[in-house]
Design an enzyme around this catalytic site. Structure first.
Site, mmCIF file in Angstrom:
data_model
loop_
_atom_site.group_PDB
_atom_site.id
_atom_site.type_symbol
_atom_site.label_atom_id
_atom_site.label_comp_id
_atom_site.label_asym_id
_atom_site.label_seq_id
_atom_site.Cartn_x
_atom_site.Cartn_y
_atom_site.Cartn_z
ATOM 1 N N PRO A 275 24.558 -67.975 -12.494
ATOM 2 C CA PRO A 275 25.921 -68.229 -12.135
ATOM 3 C C PRO A 275 26.961 -67.625 -13.303
ATOM 4 O O PRO A 275 28.174 -67.818 -13.038
ATOM 5 C CB PRO A 275 25.684 -69.450 -13.576
ATOM 6 C CG PRO A 275 24.504 -68.730 -14.248
ATOM 7 C CD PRO A 275 23.670 -68.295 -12.836
ATOM 8 N N PHE A 276 26.482 -66.406 -13.368
ATOM 9 C CA PHE A 276 27.551 -65.355 -14.063
ATOM 10 C C PHE A 276 27.708 -63.583 -13.088
ATOM 11 O O PHE A 276 27.620 -62.735 -13.676
ATOM 12 C CB PHE A 276 27.355 -64.892 -15.804
ATOM 13 C CG PHE A 276 27.460 -66.211 -16.514
ATOM 14 C CD1 PHE A 276 28.472 -66.464 -16.327
ATOM 15 C CD2 PHE A 276 26.630 -66.478 -16.828
ATOM 16 C CE1 PHE A 276 29.469 -67.177 -17.131
ATOM 17 C CE2 PHE A 276 27.068 -68.493 -17.249
ATOM 18 C CZ PHE A 276 28.069 -68.432 -17.263
ATOM 19 N N GLU A 293 23.552 -64.630 -17.932
ATOM 20 C CA GLU A 293 23.795 -65.912 -19.139
ATOM 21 C C GLU A 293 25.502 -64.759 -19.829
ATOM 22 O O GLU A 293 25.861 -64.094 -19.668
ATOM 23 C CB GLU A 293 22.689 -64.405 -20.330
ATOM 24 C CG GLU A 293 23.301 -65.205 -21.898
ATOM 25 C CD GLU A 293 22.300 -63.806 -22.797
ATOM 26 O OE1 GLU A 293 22.435 -64.331 -23.997
ATOM 27 O OE2 GLU A 293 21.565 -63.393 -22.241
ATOM 28 N N LYS A 310 17.323 -65.960 -25.389
ATOM 29 C CA LYS A 310 15.833 -65.250 -25.462
ATOM 30 C C LYS A 310 14.580 -65.592 -25.277
ATOM 31 O O LYS A 310 14.337 -67.185 -24.894
ATOM 32 C CB LYS A 310 16.354 -65.234 -26.778
ATOM 33 C CG LYS A 310 16.496 -63.666 -28.196
ATOM 34 C CD LYS A 310 16.236 -62.154 -26.605
ATOM 35 C CE LYS A 310 17.118 -61.670 -26.746
ATOM 36 N NZ LYS A 310 16.770 -60.042 -26.046
#
Length: 498
Positions: A275-276, A293, A310
């Site tokens: 997504p990033f 993230e 995490k």
């Protein structure tokens, strides 16, 4: 300054554009925020991959802000000087200068419902800016600690394929506005889509990315972190290292008009939808990031969202074995403890600027599956009061807690002593501060950073690391580092060796 009759965004529908082709056609600096999800991704991840953006950085209203060697340098185009002043250097902290620049940025309404991005500032904030909020006193060395550009042109694509070109125009600047309207008209001119099959490999078969330290040295550092935890100096320490890649035969050079690192990025995105994703071409830097993230999203109305990761496991080819791995991560006491500690850290960070009582946890330790890994994700929300500086919100939570450990200041001191080198772009954030007041920033992980000069490529590094807790096993932590390098290194034809 924000008179909407004088200054506004004009848009044009341009469905069918191929962003990779647009990036390849641009010779100058640019930023590409590249969002996608693998098949079968959970519904909870859909909101992170709603929009992709390509923003050239050389429009007529362009401004550049970089912070290097503890000094800010601001280059302002003539049409933008009525907002930002003239070119200047300032020996001031980066976040203080950014605060002033955001305050001077003309307010622009979001041109499309749900987009968030209304032109504005794009680029990165490097890890070493943590010195401004109590972290170790280092600079990146070799490149800027931050590079942000005010952009006045962009192409945006929604996850359903709908696309628009956006450009800033001003009645007070007819020549600059005419140039941007001409650019709007040029977007969408038919061009062949970039096929990754046609992109030649960037490295010879069997290429090795060499670890900055040996595996044994990393494992020793893990035990040193555990000793600090035993003494009560930290609960969790994010310990990282880096791998140096060979210089490709087809070298990039500043001003050469060629960009072989883009070819590498196209291969990365083909094998690992995230997504990033991001590709930045900013002066001497080529940054290829495949981050899953989000650091922070700040809506124009003040809503804040953080989504720390995490807990990571490598995916397996056998579906049954892969399901066992996923279930093991979901039940892992160690990984849940790591995640919860970072959630608590982020709650504390957000409380510094949020409306009292507004900080809340929406999801805790939920496992999400991507192309190469399973990861444990939590979601924290908050609201900041009207008029709150977006730079202040980011500074209060910077660097990302998932890349520091907890408590943040002492954990950063421990990792800095053991690593003894700057991290640079890696462990910082990539994204935008919109002229609407919104912001969206990802954590710079799975990120290959190439520094180029007039003489060619000077360095190529991939950072990787993991959270160390009292229950950590040094060998397992080293295995996790290797897992985190595979998606990026594998896509460019290299393997980690340390």
């Amino acid at each position: 300054m924000d008179d909407r009759g004088r200054l506004r965004i004009e848009s044009r529908r341009v469905d069918g554009v191929d962003l990779a082709s647009i990036v390849r056609s641009e010779d100058g600096d640019l930023v590409w925020f590249d969002s996608a999800l693998p098949a079968g991704a959970p519904a909870s991840a859909a909101g992170r991959a709603r929009w992709s953006v390509v923003a050239p950085c050389d429009g007529p209203f362009a401004v550049r802000f970089r912070h290097e060697a503890r000094s800010a340098v601001i280059d302002v185009s003539t049409p933008a000087r009525s907002w930002f002043g003239i070119d200047r250097s300032e020996d001031r902290p980066a976040f203080a200068v950014l605060d002033d620049l955001l305050a001077a940025t003309p307010h622009l309404d979001e041109p499309l419902v749900g987009l968030g991005f209304a032109l504005g500032w794009v680029g990165f904030l490097g890890y070493e800016l943590g010195r401004e909020s109590g972290g170790p006193d280092r600079t990146a060395g070799g490149h800027a600690d931050a590079d942000l550009r005010f952009v006045d042109r962009a192409v945006v694509v929604r996850d359903d394929g709908a696309a628009w070109a956006l450009a800033l125009v001003s009645d007070a600047e007819p020549a600059a506005s005419a140039a941007n309207r001409a650019w709007l008209d040029s977007v969408g001119t038919p061009a062949p889509a970039v096929d990754v099959v046609d992109v030649p490999p960037s490295l010879p078969a069997g290429s090795v990315a060499t670890g900055r330290v040996s595996r044994a040295a990393y494992e020793t550092a893990v035990d040193a972190c555990r000793a600090e935890i035993r003494e009560g100096n930290a609960f969790q320490v994010c310990l990282t290292t880096a791998f140096a890649l060979p210089v490709a035969a087809r070298e990039a050079r500043v001003g050469s008009g060629t960009d072989p690192q883009l070819d590498e990025y196209l291969r990365m995105r083909a094998v690992d939808p995230v997504p990033f994703g991001a590709y930045l071409r900013l002066g001497p830097l080529r940054v290829a990031s495949r981050s899953p993230e989000r650091f922070l999203r700040i809506d124009a109305d003040g809503g804040v969202l953080a989504e720390p990761i995490k807990g990571t496991r490598r995916r397996l080819e056998d579906p049954e074995a892969d399901a066992v791995v996923r279930d093991e991560l979901a039940a892992s006491v160690k990984d849940r403890a790591e995640n919860v500690m970072i959630v608590d850290l982020l709650r504390n960070d957000l409380l510094r600027t949020a409306t009292p009582g507004s900080v809340h946890v929406d999801r805790l330790c939920e496992v999400e599956t991507y192309a190469s890994v399973h990861q444990m994700v939590s979601t924290i929300g908050a609201v900041v009061p009207a008029g709150t500086s977006r730079a202040a919100v980011v500074r209060a939570a910077f660097p990302p807690g998932s890349m520091t450990g907890a408590p943040k200041i002492s954990a950063m001191a421990t990792s800095d002593r053991l690593e003894d080198v700057p991290r640079g772009v890696y462990s910082g954030v990539i994204g935008y501060f919109s002229a609407s007041g919104a912001a969206d920033l990802s954590v710079a992980i799975r990120t290959l950073v190439t520094v180029v000069g007039a003489d060619g490529v000077r360095s190529r590094t991939l950072g990787a690391g993991g959270a160390v807790t009292w229950s950590s096993v040094a060998q397992d932590e080293a295995d996790e580092v290797e897992t985190k390098t595979r998606s990026v290194l594998g896509s460019v034809g290299a393997v980690a060796s340390w």
